[in-house]
Design a protein around this motif. Sequence first.
Motif, PDB file in Angstrom:
ATOM      1  N   VAL A   1      36.495  25.368  42.661  1.00  0.00           N
ATOM      2  CA  VAL A   1      36.314  26.232  41.498  1.00  0.00           C
ATOM      3  C   VAL A   1      36.024  27.672  41.907  1.00  0.00           C
ATOM      4  N   THR A   2      35.194  27.869  42.911  1.00  0.00           N
ATOM      5  CA  THR A   2      34.895  29.248  43.329  1.00  0.00           C
ATOM      6  C   THR A   2      36.124  29.921  43.921  1.00  0.00           C
ATOM      7  N   SER A   3      36.956  29.166  44.619  1.00  0.00           N
ATOM      8  CA  SER A   3      38.191  29.753  45.153  1.00  0.00           C
ATOM      9  C   SER A   3      39.112  30.196  44.023  1.00  0.00           C
ATOM     10  N   ILE A   4      39.232  29.361  42.996  1.00  0.00           N
ATOM     11  CA  ILE A   4      40.080  29.709  41.856  1.00  0.00           C
ATOM     12  C   ILE A   4      39.495  30.898  41.099  1.00  0.00           C
ATOM     13  N   ALA A   5      38.160  30.929  40.957  1.00  0.00           N
ATOM     14  CA  ALA A   5      37.518  32.059  40.278  1.00  0.00           C
ATOM     15  C   ALA A   5      37.759  33.358  41.032  1.00  0.00           C
ATOM     16  N   ARG A   6      37.716  33.306  42.329  1.00  0.00           N
ATOM     17  CA  ARG A   6      37.977  34.516  43.123  1.00  0.00           C
ATOM     18  C   ARG A   6      39.418  34.987  42.929  1.00  0.00           C
ATOM     19  N   ARG A   7      40.326  34.050  42.860  1.00  0.00           N
ATOM     20  CA  ARG A   7      41.732  34.420  42.627  1.00  0.00           C
ATOM     21  C   ARG A   7      41.878  35.095  41.263  1.00  0.00           C
ATOM     22  N   LEU A   8      41.190  34.553  40.262  1.00  0.00           N
ATOM     23  CA  LEU A   8      41.246  35.152  38.929  1.00  0.00           C
ATOM     24  C   LEU A   8      40.656  36.555  38.935  1.00  0.00           C
ATOM     25  N   ALA A   9      39.494  36.726  39.560  1.00  0.00           N
ATOM     26  CA  ALA A   9      38.862  38.049  39.611  1.00  0.00           C
ATOM     27  C   ALA A   9      39.756  39.063  40.309  1.00  0.00           C
ATOM     28  N   SER A  10      40.351  38.655  41.422  1.00  0.00           N
ATOM     29  CA  SER A  10      41.227  39.572  42.161  1.00  0.00           C
ATOM     30  C   SER A  10      42.450  39.949  41.339  1.00  0.00           C
ATOM     31  N   GLY A  11      43.028  38.960  40.644  1.00  0.00           N
ATOM     32  CA  GLY A  11      44.212  39.233  39.838  1.00  0.00           C
ATOM     33  C   GLY A  11      43.922  40.168  38.685  1.00  0.00           C
ATOM     34  N   LEU A  12      42.784  40.004  38.035  1.00  0.00           N
ATOM     35  CA  LEU A  12      42.420  40.898  36.934  1.00  0.00           C
ATOM     36  C   LEU A  12      42.099  42.299  37.443  1.00  0.00           C
ATOM     37  N   LEU A  13      41.481  42.368  38.605  1.00  0.00           N
ATOM     38  CA  LEU A  13      41.232  43.682  39.216  1.00  0.00           C
ATOM     39  C   LEU A  13      42.543  44.399  39.531  1.00  0.00           C
ATOM     40  N   ASP A  14      43.503  43.647  40.041  1.00  0.00           N
ATOM     41  CA  ASP A  14      44.804  44.249  40.371  1.00  0.00           C
ATOM     42  C   ASP A  14      45.489  44.829  39.140  1.00  0.00           C
ATOM     43  N   LEU A  15      45.133  44.314  37.950  1.00  0.00           N
ATOM     44  CA  LEU A  15      45.685  44.856  36.700  1.00  0.00           C
ATOM     45  C   LEU A  15      44.916  46.076  36.221  1.00  0.00           C
ATOM     46  N   GLY A  16      43.892  46.456  36.960  1.00  0.00           N
ATOM     47  CA  GLY A  16      43.101  47.626  36.591  1.00  0.00           C
ATOM     48  C   GLY A  16      42.021  47.342  35.568  1.00  0.00           C
ATOM     49  N   LEU A  17      41.674  46.076  35.381  1.00  0.00           N
ATOM     50  CA  LEU A  17      40.662  45.713  34.390  1.00  0.00           C
ATOM     51  C   LEU A  17      39.262  45.726  35.000  1.00  0.00           C
ATOM     52  N   PRO A  18      38.244  45.980  34.160  1.00  0.00           N
ATOM     53  CA  PRO A  18      36.870  46.132  34.667  1.00  0.00           C
ATOM     54  C   PRO A  18      36.188  44.776  34.905  1.00  0.00           C
ATOM     55  N   VAL A  19      36.447  44.179  36.062  1.00  0.00           N
ATOM     56  CA  VAL A  19      35.816  42.910  36.411  1.00  0.00           C
ATOM     57  C   VAL A  19      34.376  43.175  36.832  1.00  0.00           C
ATOM     58  N   CYS A  20      33.446  42.502  36.185  1.00  0.00           N
ATOM     59  CA  CYS A  20      32.033  42.693  36.531  1.00  0.00           C
ATOM     60  C   CYS A  20      31.793  42.285  37.979  1.00  0.00           C
ATOM     61  N   GLY A  21      31.137  43.166  38.709  1.00  0.00           N
ATOM     62  CA  GLY A  21      30.859  42.889  40.108  1.00  0.00           C
ATOM     63  C   GLY A  21      31.951  43.346  41.055  1.00  0.00           C
ATOM     64  N   GLY A  22      33.085  43.814  40.499  1.00  0.00           N
ATOM     65  CA  GLY A  22      34.164  44.295  41.355  1.00  0.00           C
ATOM     66  C   GLY A  22      34.826  43.170  42.128  1.00  0.00           C
ATOM     67  N   ALA A  23      35.198  43.457  43.365  1.00  0.00           N
ATOM     68  CA  ALA A  23      35.890  42.478  44.192  1.00  0.00           C
ATOM     69  C   ALA A  23      35.030  41.232  44.368  1.00  0.00           C
ATOM     70  N   PRO A  24      35.643  40.052  44.346  1.00  0.00           N
ATOM     71  CA  PRO A  24      34.860  38.825  44.498  1.00  0.00           C
ATOM     72  C   PRO A  24      34.145  38.778  45.838  1.00  0.00           C
ATOM     73  N   GLY A  25      32.954  38.192  45.822  1.00  0.00           N
ATOM     74  CA  GLY A  25      32.148  38.106  47.035  1.00  0.00           C
ATOM     75  C   GLY A  25      31.137  36.984  46.903  1.00  0.00           C
ATOM     76  N   ASN A  26      30.018  37.127  47.593  1.00  0.00           N
ATOM     77  CA  ASN A  26      28.999  36.081  47.562  1.00  0.00           C
ATOM     78  C   ASN A  26      28.415  35.868  46.167  1.00  0.00           C
ATOM     79  N   HIS A  27      28.500  36.900  45.327  1.00  0.00           N
ATOM     80  CA  HIS A  27      27.965  36.771  43.970  1.00  0.00           C
ATOM     81  C   HIS A  27      28.850  35.931  43.070  1.00  0.00           C
ATOM     82  N   THR A  28      30.102  35.717  43.471  1.00  0.00           N
ATOM     83  CA  THR A  28      31.069  35.032  42.623  1.00  0.00           C
ATOM     84  C   THR A  28      30.828  33.533  42.641  1.00  0.00           C
TER      85      THR A  28
END
Length: 395
Positions: A301-328
Amino acid sequence: MTSHFLPSDLLRQEFPATESAIYMDVANQGLISRTTRMSMDQHLDNRMNGLNDEERMMQLVERTRSRFAKFIGADKDEIAITKNASEGINIIGNAIDWRPGDNVVLCRQLEHANNILPWLQIRDKHRIELRIVEADNGTIPYAGFVNAIDSRTRIVTVSTVTMVPGFKTVMEPIAEACKRVGAFLLADASQSIGILDTDVTRLGVDGLVASSYKGLMGLYGLGFLYCRREWADRLIPAYLARFSVDLGDAPESAPIFDSVKLRSGAPRFEIGHYNFPGVIAVYASIGQLMEIGTLAIEQSVTSIARRLASGLLDLGLPVCGGAPGNHTGTIVALGDSALAGSREFDSRIHSLHEHLLENQVIVSIRRGMLRFSLHLYNTVDEVDQVIAVTKNWLV
Protein backbone atom coordinates in the motif's frame (compact mmCIF):
# COMPACT_ATOMS: atom_id res chain seq x y z
CA MET A 1 7.34 -3.77 -10.30
CA THR A 2 8.92 -5.08 -7.11
CA SER A 3 7.83 -8.44 -5.75
CA HIS A 4 6.04 -7.22 -2.64
CA PHE A 5 2.85 -6.27 -4.48
CA LEU A 6 -0.06 -8.42 -3.41
CA PRO A 7 -1.89 -10.91 -5.70
CA SER A 8 -4.57 -8.38 -6.60
CA ASP A 9 -6.73 -10.65 -8.76
CA LEU A 10 -7.46 -13.00 -5.87
CA LEU A 11 -7.88 -10.19 -3.37
CA ARG A 12 -10.22 -8.12 -5.47
CA GLN A 13 -12.63 -11.04 -5.87
CA GLU A 14 -13.23 -10.63 -2.13
CA PHE A 15 -14.27 -6.98 -2.57
CA PRO A 16 -17.13 -6.61 -5.08
CA ALA A 17 -17.02 -2.81 -4.89
CA THR A 18 -13.72 -2.84 -6.80
CA GLU A 19 -15.50 -4.23 -9.87
CA SER A 20 -17.38 -0.99 -10.51
CA ALA A 21 -15.32 1.73 -8.83
CA ILE A 22 -11.86 2.73 -7.69
CA TYR A 23 -12.30 2.89 -3.95
CA MET A 24 -9.74 5.14 -2.24
CA ASP A 25 -11.66 6.20 0.86
CA VAL A 26 -10.69 3.72 3.57
CA ALA A 27 -9.81 6.61 5.92
CA ASN A 28 -13.53 7.38 5.88
CA GLN A 29 -14.89 3.82 5.75
CA GLY A 30 -13.23 0.61 4.66
CA LEU A 31 -14.74 -2.03 2.40
CA ILE A 32 -15.81 -5.34 3.90
CA SER A 33 -15.03 -8.59 2.13
CA ARG A 34 -17.32 -11.36 0.94
CA THR A 35 -15.87 -13.60 3.66
CA THR A 36 -16.68 -11.04 6.35
CA ARG A 37 -20.21 -10.55 5.01
CA MET A 38 -20.92 -14.29 5.00
CA SER A 39 -19.47 -14.80 8.47
CA MET A 40 -22.49 -13.07 10.00
CA ASP A 41 -25.17 -15.16 8.30
CA GLN A 42 -25.56 -17.88 10.92
CA HIS A 43 -25.86 -15.43 13.83
CA LEU A 44 -28.42 -13.30 11.98
CA ASP A 45 -30.38 -16.41 11.01
CA ASN A 46 -30.39 -17.47 14.66
CA ARG A 47 -31.66 -14.08 15.79
CA MET A 48 -34.33 -14.08 13.11
CA ASN A 49 -35.53 -17.53 14.21
CA GLY A 50 -35.38 -16.83 17.93
CA LEU A 51 -32.42 -19.08 18.66
CA ASN A 52 -30.14 -17.94 21.46
CA ASP A 53 -26.47 -18.41 20.58
CA GLU A 54 -25.14 -16.16 23.35
CA GLU A 55 -22.80 -18.75 24.83
CA ARG A 56 -21.14 -19.34 21.47
CA MET A 57 -20.92 -15.61 20.87
CA MET A 58 -19.25 -15.04 24.25
CA GLN A 59 -16.66 -17.62 23.29
CA LEU A 60 -16.11 -15.75 20.03
CA VAL A 61 -15.64 -12.49 21.97
CA GLU A 62 -12.71 -14.10 23.79
CA ARG A 63 -11.25 -15.54 20.60
CA THR A 64 -11.53 -12.10 19.00
CA ARG A 65 -9.78 -10.53 21.99
CA SER A 66 -6.96 -13.05 21.58
CA ARG A 67 -6.78 -12.55 17.81
CA PHE A 68 -6.53 -8.77 18.05
CA ALA A 69 -3.92 -9.10 20.82
CA LYS A 70 -1.78 -11.29 18.58
CA PHE A 71 -2.39 -8.89 15.69
CA ILE A 72 -0.72 -6.00 17.57
CA GLY A 73 1.81 -7.95 19.66
CA ALA A 74 -0.06 -7.68 22.96
CA ASP A 75 -1.39 -10.10 25.57
CA LYS A 76 -5.05 -11.08 25.66
CA ASP A 77 -5.70 -9.42 29.03
CA GLU A 78 -4.39 -6.12 27.65
CA ILE A 79 -7.34 -5.80 25.23
CA ALA A 80 -10.78 -4.34 25.93
CA ILE A 81 -13.65 -4.55 23.45
CA THR A 82 -15.16 -1.08 22.91
CA LYS A 83 -17.65 0.63 20.63
CA ASN A 84 -15.03 2.70 18.82
CA ALA A 85 -11.75 4.61 19.20
CA SER A 86 -13.53 7.55 20.83
CA GLU A 87 -14.79 5.38 23.66
CA GLY A 88 -11.28 4.06 24.23
CA ILE A 89 -9.88 7.58 24.53
CA ASN A 90 -12.57 8.54 27.03
CA ILE A 91 -12.01 5.35 29.05
CA ILE A 92 -8.33 6.12 29.58
CA GLY A 93 -8.83 9.84 30.15
CA ASN A 94 -11.41 9.25 32.86
CA ALA A 95 -9.50 6.47 34.62
CA ILE A 96 -6.57 8.74 35.58
CA ASP A 97 -6.40 10.12 39.11
CA TRP A 98 -6.01 13.74 38.05
CA ARG A 99 -4.54 16.49 40.21
CA PRO A 100 -4.76 20.23 39.50
CA GLY A 101 -1.67 21.27 37.58
CA ASP A 102 -1.25 17.98 35.72
CA ASN A 103 -0.99 18.30 31.96
CA VAL A 104 -1.90 16.54 28.72
CA VAL A 105 0.23 17.01 25.60
CA LEU A 106 -1.31 16.90 22.13
CA CYS A 107 -1.20 18.47 18.67
CA ARG A 108 -4.72 19.89 18.49
CA GLN A 109 -4.37 21.10 14.91
CA LEU A 110 -3.95 17.58 13.50
CA GLU A 111 -6.10 15.46 15.80
CA HIS A 112 -9.66 14.36 15.15
CA ALA A 113 -12.24 16.17 17.28
CA ASN A 114 -12.75 12.98 19.30
CA ASN A 115 -9.16 13.16 20.49
CA ILE A 116 -9.64 16.77 21.58
CA LEU A 117 -13.08 16.99 23.17
CA PRO A 118 -12.39 14.56 26.05
CA TRP A 119 -9.31 16.52 27.07
CA LEU A 120 -11.20 19.83 27.03
CA GLN A 121 -13.75 18.33 29.37
CA ILE A 122 -11.09 16.87 31.65
CA ARG A 123 -9.25 20.21 31.65
CA ASP A 124 -12.32 22.04 32.86
CA LYS A 125 -13.36 19.35 35.33
CA HIS A 126 -9.98 18.72 36.97
CA ARG A 127 -8.21 22.05 36.37
CA ILE A 128 -5.39 20.53 34.37
CA GLU A 129 -3.33 22.09 31.59
CA LEU A 130 -3.51 21.26 27.90
CA ARG A 131 -0.10 21.67 26.33
CA ILE A 132 -0.62 22.27 22.63
CA VAL A 133 2.20 21.37 20.27
CA GLU A 134 1.98 23.21 16.96
CA ALA A 135 2.04 21.22 13.72
CA ASP A 136 5.09 21.50 11.50
CA ASN A 137 4.06 21.71 7.82
CA GLY A 138 1.32 19.18 8.37
CA THR A 139 3.39 16.81 10.48
CA ILE A 140 3.24 16.04 14.19
CA PRO A 141 6.69 17.17 15.40
CA TYR A 142 8.12 14.62 17.80
CA ALA A 143 10.73 17.11 19.04
CA GLY A 144 7.95 19.50 20.06
CA PHE A 145 6.29 16.73 22.04
CA VAL A 146 9.52 15.75 23.75
CA ASN A 147 10.11 19.37 24.78
CA ALA A 148 6.57 19.76 26.13
CA ILE A 149 6.68 16.69 28.39
CA ASP A 150 7.66 17.22 32.02
CA SER A 151 7.15 15.67 35.46
CA ARG A 152 3.50 16.82 35.59
CA THR A 153 2.59 15.24 32.25
CA ARG A 154 0.07 12.47 32.84
CA ILE A 155 -0.99 11.68 29.28
CA VAL A 156 0.50 12.27 25.84
CA THR A 157 -2.01 11.55 23.08
CA VAL A 158 -1.14 11.34 19.40
CA SER A 159 -2.38 9.76 16.16
CA THR A 160 -0.08 7.22 14.57
CA VAL A 161 -1.29 8.58 11.22
CA THR A 162 -3.27 11.81 11.04
CA MET A 163 -6.70 11.89 9.40
CA VAL A 164 -5.40 14.62 7.09
CA PRO A 165 -2.92 15.21 5.55
CA GLY A 166 -2.28 11.61 6.60
CA PHE A 167 1.40 11.64 7.53
CA LYS A 168 2.93 8.99 9.75
CA THR A 169 4.03 10.07 13.23
CA VAL A 170 7.51 9.26 14.49
CA MET A 171 6.52 7.60 17.76
CA GLU A 172 9.72 6.24 19.31
CA PRO A 173 11.23 9.52 20.66
CA ILE A 174 7.85 10.45 22.17
CA ALA A 175 7.63 7.04 23.81
CA GLU A 176 11.10 7.40 25.31
CA ALA A 177 10.25 10.83 26.73
CA CYS A 178 7.03 9.46 28.27
CA LYS A 179 8.87 6.60 29.93
CA ARG A 180 11.38 8.98 31.51
CA VAL A 181 8.64 10.79 33.44
CA GLY A 182 6.10 7.98 33.81
CA ALA A 183 3.51 9.55 31.49
CA PHE A 184 0.90 7.46 29.67
CA LEU A 185 1.37 7.42 25.89
CA LEU A 186 -1.99 6.97 24.17
CA ALA A 187 -2.03 6.33 20.42
CA ASP A 188 -5.03 6.75 18.14
CA ALA A 189 -4.40 4.13 15.45
CA SER A 190 -7.66 4.67 13.58
CA GLN A 191 -5.90 5.58 10.32
CA SER A 192 -3.15 2.96 10.47
CA ILE A 193 -4.39 -0.24 12.10
CA GLY A 194 -4.94 -3.02 9.57
CA ILE A 195 -2.91 -1.26 6.87
CA LEU A 196 0.41 -0.44 8.50
CA ASP A 197 2.14 -3.15 10.49
CA THR A 198 1.42 -2.40 14.15
CA ASP A 199 3.36 -3.69 17.15
CA VAL A 200 2.63 -1.96 20.46
CA THR A 201 6.01 -2.91 21.93
CA ARG A 202 7.88 -1.44 18.99
CA LEU A 203 5.77 1.71 19.12
CA GLY A 204 6.38 2.00 22.87
CA VAL A 205 2.77 2.97 23.63
CA ASP A 206 0.91 2.36 26.88
CA GLY A 207 -2.50 2.52 25.23
CA LEU A 208 -3.83 2.26 21.70
CA VAL A 209 -7.35 2.77 20.40
CA ALA A 210 -8.95 1.76 17.12
CA SER A 211 -12.31 1.34 15.46
CA SER A 212 -12.97 -1.69 13.28
CA TYR A 213 -14.70 -0.08 10.28
CA LYS A 214 -11.66 1.41 8.52
CA GLY A 215 -8.43 -0.49 7.98
CA LEU A 216 -9.65 -3.48 9.98
CA MET A 217 -12.40 -3.95 7.35
CA GLY A 218 -15.15 -4.54 9.90
CA LEU A 219 -18.37 -2.79 10.95
CA TYR A 220 -19.32 0.38 12.76
CA GLY A 221 -19.91 0.12 16.50
CA LEU A 222 -16.96 -2.12 17.39
CA GLY A 223 -13.49 -1.07 18.47
CA PHE A 224 -10.54 -2.05 20.62
CA LEU A 225 -8.57 -0.57 23.47
CA TYR A 226 -5.09 -1.84 24.21
CA CYS A 227 -3.87 -0.91 27.69
CA ARG A 228 -0.53 -2.18 28.91
CA ARG A 229 -1.10 -4.55 31.82
CA GLU A 230 1.01 -2.56 34.30
CA TRP A 231 -1.17 0.47 33.65
CA ALA A 232 -4.52 -1.31 33.40
CA ASP A 233 -4.25 -2.88 36.83
CA ARG A 234 -3.79 0.48 38.52
CA LEU A 235 -6.43 2.43 36.58
CA ILE A 236 -9.96 2.68 37.99
CA PRO A 237 -12.78 2.64 35.40
CA ALA A 238 -15.20 5.55 35.49
CA TYR A 239 -18.11 3.14 34.87
CA LEU A 240 -18.83 -0.43 35.88
CA ALA A 241 -21.04 -3.14 34.43
CA ARG A 242 -21.28 -6.91 34.67
CA PHE A 243 -18.32 -7.61 32.38
CA SER A 244 -16.09 -5.11 34.24
CA VAL A 245 -15.99 -7.23 37.39
CA ASP A 246 -14.75 -10.67 38.33
CA LEU A 247 -17.46 -12.84 39.86
CA GLY A 248 -15.45 -16.02 39.60
CA ASP A 249 -17.59 -18.92 38.46
CA ALA A 250 -20.87 -17.14 39.18
CA PRO A 251 -23.23 -16.71 36.22
CA GLU A 252 -23.92 -13.35 34.62
CA SER A 253 -27.25 -13.13 36.43
CA ALA A 254 -25.72 -13.66 39.89
CA PRO A 255 -26.66 -10.99 42.45
CA ILE A 256 -24.14 -8.27 43.34
CA PHE A 257 -23.62 -7.42 46.99
CA ASP A 258 -21.55 -4.76 48.74
CA SER A 259 -18.14 -5.33 47.21
CA VAL A 260 -16.82 -6.09 43.76
CA LYS A 261 -13.51 -7.21 42.35
CA LEU A 262 -12.42 -5.60 39.12
CA ARG A 263 -11.30 -7.88 36.31
CA SER A 264 -7.56 -7.90 35.86
CA GLY A 265 -6.11 -6.07 32.90
CA ALA A 266 -7.97 -4.12 30.23
CA PRO A 267 -11.27 -6.09 30.30
CA ARG A 268 -12.20 -4.11 33.44
CA PHE A 269 -13.02 -1.23 31.08
CA GLU A 270 -15.80 -3.06 29.23
CA ILE A 271 -19.33 -1.75 29.66
CA GLY A 272 -22.53 -3.67 28.99
CA HIS A 273 -23.02 -6.36 26.37
CA TYR A 274 -21.09 -6.81 23.16
CA ASN A 275 -21.88 -5.93 19.57
CA PHE A 276 -21.98 -9.53 18.36
CA PRO A 277 -22.28 -8.80 14.61
CA GLY A 278 -19.32 -6.42 14.94
CA VAL A 279 -17.31 -9.06 16.78
CA ILE A 280 -18.12 -11.71 14.17
CA ALA A 281 -17.14 -9.37 11.33
CA VAL A 282 -13.84 -8.21 12.78
CA TYR A 283 -12.84 -11.73 13.80
CA ALA A 284 -13.18 -12.73 10.14
CA SER A 285 -11.53 -9.61 8.71
CA ILE A 286 -8.54 -9.70 11.07
CA GLY A 287 -8.13 -13.33 10.12
CA GLN A 288 -7.83 -12.31 6.47
CA LEU A 289 -5.38 -9.54 7.30
CA MET A 290 -3.22 -11.96 9.31
CA GLU A 291 -3.30 -14.53 6.52
CA ILE A 292 -1.90 -11.96 4.07
CA GLY A 293 0.46 -10.39 6.63
CA THR A 294 0.50 -6.75 7.63
CA LEU A 295 4.13 -6.29 6.58
CA ALA A 296 3.16 -7.31 3.04
CA ILE A 297 0.10 -5.07 3.16
CA GLU A 298 2.14 -2.09 4.37
CA GLN A 299 4.81 -2.58 1.71
CA SER A 300 2.25 -2.87 -1.05
CA VAL A 301 0.00 0.00 0.00
CA THR A 302 2.77 2.48 0.80
CA SER A 303 4.46 1.74 -2.52
CA ILE A 304 1.21 2.40 -4.38
CA ALA A 305 0.60 5.57 -2.34
CA ARG A 306 4.04 6.86 -3.27
CA ARG A 307 3.32 6.21 -6.93
CA LEU A 308 0.07 8.17 -6.62
CA ALA A 309 1.77 11.09 -4.85
CA SER A 310 4.53 11.24 -7.46
CA GLY A 311 2.04 11.10 -10.33
CA LEU A 312 -0.08 13.92 -8.92
CA LEU A 313 3.02 16.00 -8.30
CA ASP A 314 4.09 15.48 -11.91
CA LEU A 315 0.75 17.04 -12.91
CA GLY A 316 1.66 20.14 -10.93
CA LEU A 317 -0.88 19.53 -8.17
CA PRO A 318 -0.26 20.55 -4.53
CA VAL A 319 0.44 17.20 -2.85
CA CYS A 320 0.71 17.68 0.90
CA GLY A 321 4.23 16.94 2.03
CA GLY A 322 5.66 17.22 -1.48
CA ALA A 323 7.68 14.30 -2.80
CA PRO A 324 6.88 11.01 -1.06
CA GLY A 325 9.22 10.05 1.75
CA ASN A 326 9.27 8.60 5.24
CA HIS A 327 6.14 10.58 6.10
CA THR A 328 4.14 8.81 3.40
CA GLY A 329 1.85 6.08 4.62
CA THR A 330 -1.43 5.09 3.02
CA ILE A 331 -3.00 8.53 2.61
CA VAL A 332 -2.24 11.08 -0.09
CA ALA A 333 -3.82 14.51 0.30
CA LEU A 334 -4.10 17.36 -2.15
CA GLY A 335 -4.32 20.88 -0.86
CA ASP A 336 -2.81 23.53 1.32
CA SER A 337 -4.21 24.15 4.79
CA ALA A 338 -3.17 27.79 4.49
CA LEU A 339 -5.38 28.22 1.41
CA ALA A 340 -8.31 26.05 2.53
CA GLY A 341 -11.37 28.22 3.02
CA SER A 342 -10.64 30.58 0.16
CA ARG A 343 -13.37 30.53 -2.48
CA GLU A 344 -11.11 29.84 -5.46
CA PHE A 345 -9.11 27.08 -3.76
CA ASP A 346 -12.16 25.30 -2.34
CA SER A 347 -13.90 25.56 -5.69
CA ARG A 348 -11.03 23.74 -7.44
CA ILE A 349 -10.87 21.03 -4.78
CA HIS A 350 -14.61 20.40 -5.07
CA SER A 351 -14.42 20.48 -8.86
CA LEU A 352 -11.75 17.77 -8.90
CA HIS A 353 -13.69 15.77 -6.32
CA GLU A 354 -16.82 15.85 -8.47
CA HIS A 355 -14.79 14.93 -11.58
CA LEU A 356 -13.32 11.91 -9.80
CA LEU A 357 -16.74 10.78 -8.57
CA GLU A 358 -18.15 11.08 -12.10
CA ASN A 359 -15.39 8.69 -13.16
CA GLN A 360 -16.12 6.22 -10.34
CA VAL A 361 -13.18 7.22 -8.15
CA ILE A 362 -14.33 7.31 -4.52
CA VAL A 363 -12.38 9.78 -2.36
CA SER A 364 -13.32 12.36 0.27
CA ILE A 365 -12.65 15.96 1.31
CA ARG A 366 -11.45 16.66 4.84
CA ARG A 367 -10.54 20.09 6.21
CA GLY A 368 -10.45 21.54 2.72
CA MET A 369 -8.10 18.87 1.36
CA LEU A 370 -8.84 16.07 -1.09
CA ARG A 371 -7.89 12.79 0.54
CA PHE A 372 -6.99 9.56 -1.26
CA SER A 373 -6.69 6.69 1.22
CA LEU A 374 -5.63 3.21 0.15
CA HIS A 375 -5.82 -0.37 1.33
CA LEU A 376 -4.82 -3.85 0.21
CA TYR A 377 -7.42 -3.98 -2.60
CA ASN A 378 -5.93 -0.99 -4.46
CA THR A 379 -3.58 -1.60 -7.39
CA VAL A 380 -0.94 0.11 -9.49
CA ASP A 381 -3.34 0.08 -12.45
CA GLU A 382 -5.92 1.97 -10.40
CA VAL A 383 -3.36 4.59 -9.43
CA ASP A 384 -2.46 5.08 -13.08
CA GLN A 385 -6.16 5.41 -13.96
CA VAL A 386 -6.65 8.03 -11.24
CA ILE A 387 -3.68 10.01 -12.52
CA ALA A 388 -5.09 9.84 -16.07
CA VAL A 389 -8.57 10.94 -14.91
CA THR A 390 -7.01 13.84 -12.98
CA LYS A 391 -4.96 14.85 -16.01
CA ASN A 392 -8.16 15.02 -18.06
CA TRP A 393 -9.64 17.34 -15.45
CA LEU A 394 -6.69 19.68 -15.89
CA VAL A 395 -7.12 19.94 -19.66
